[in-house]
Design a protein around this motif. Sequence first.
Motif, short mmCIF file in Angstrom:
data_model
loop_
_atom_site.label_atom_id
_atom_site.label_comp_id
_atom_site.label_asym_id
_atom_site.label_seq_id
_atom_site.Cartn_x
_atom_site.Cartn_y
_atom_site.Cartn_z
N UNK A 15 0.83 -1.21 0.00
CA UNK A 15 0.00 0.00 0.00
C UNK A 15 0.87 1.25 0.00
N UNK A 16 1.91 1.28 0.80
CA UNK A 16 2.82 2.43 0.80
C UNK A 16 3.45 2.62 -0.58
N UNK A 17 3.90 1.53 -1.20
CA UNK A 17 4.50 1.62 -2.54
C UNK A 17 3.48 2.13 -3.56
N UNK A 18 2.25 1.67 -3.44
CA UNK A 18 1.19 2.12 -4.34
C UNK A 18 0.96 3.63 -4.21
N UNK A 72 0.61 9.99 5.29
CA UNK A 72 0.01 8.90 6.06
C UNK A 72 0.19 9.20 7.54
N UNK A 73 -0.91 9.26 8.27
CA UNK A 73 -0.87 9.51 9.71
C UNK A 73 -0.82 8.19 10.48
N UNK A 83 -5.45 -0.66 6.65
CA UNK A 83 -6.22 0.55 6.94
C UNK A 83 -5.27 1.73 6.99
N UNK A 84 -5.66 2.81 6.34
CA UNK A 84 -4.85 4.03 6.37
C UNK A 84 -5.70 5.19 6.83
N UNK A 85 -5.09 6.03 7.65
CA UNK A 85 -5.66 7.33 7.99
C UNK A 85 -4.65 8.32 7.45
N UNK A 86 -5.11 9.21 6.57
CA UNK A 86 -4.14 10.04 5.87
C UNK A 86 -4.77 11.36 5.43
N UNK A 87 -3.90 12.25 5.01
CA UNK A 87 -4.33 13.48 4.33
C UNK A 87 -3.89 13.34 2.88
N UNK A 101 -8.66 11.47 4.68
CA UNK A 101 -9.16 10.26 4.03
C UNK A 101 -8.86 9.07 4.94
N UNK A 102 -9.81 8.18 5.05
CA UNK A 102 -9.58 6.89 5.67
C UNK A 102 -9.72 5.86 4.56
#
Length: 145
Positions: A15-18, A72-73, A83-87, A101-102
């Motif tokens: 997911x991070x790479x994406x 990514x928070x 699951x990501x919580x991010x701006x 965005x979640x």
Amino acid sequence: MTELTDLDQNASTVVREFLNALEIQAADEASELLTDDIAWLNNSLPVVRGAKRVRQVFDLAAKTHVGFAVQIHHIASSDNVVLTERTDILRFGPVRVAFWVCGTFELRDGKIAVWHDYFSYSNFARGIAVGLFQAVVPNKRLAVS
């Protein structure tokens, strides 16, 4: 506290790479991390189905010079679900639209099969207002949360 398994770490890494590939507009690299039958969902927007259609969205963004960045928070994974919580930050010329965005990513065989983002339309509208203000009055910075 539960230790992360190799599977969880690998899922988070995918997911991070994406997201990183999207930031640098590396559509080929981002597309390679998707299953052929991916479903991309954004709350209350039409579902984009299939890697070919998702790629068309990436290509359209590149053609229209829409930029993307992500902060990514929090990121957590278990059993091929991340699951990501991010701006997310969308750039339209001098206008930067930042909004919360979640995201839920479901992986199959090491690739993203479901990408589901949830966001608040009021937070998105606030991001537009702040972005427009900062484009017009660049020396004034408003906090975006």
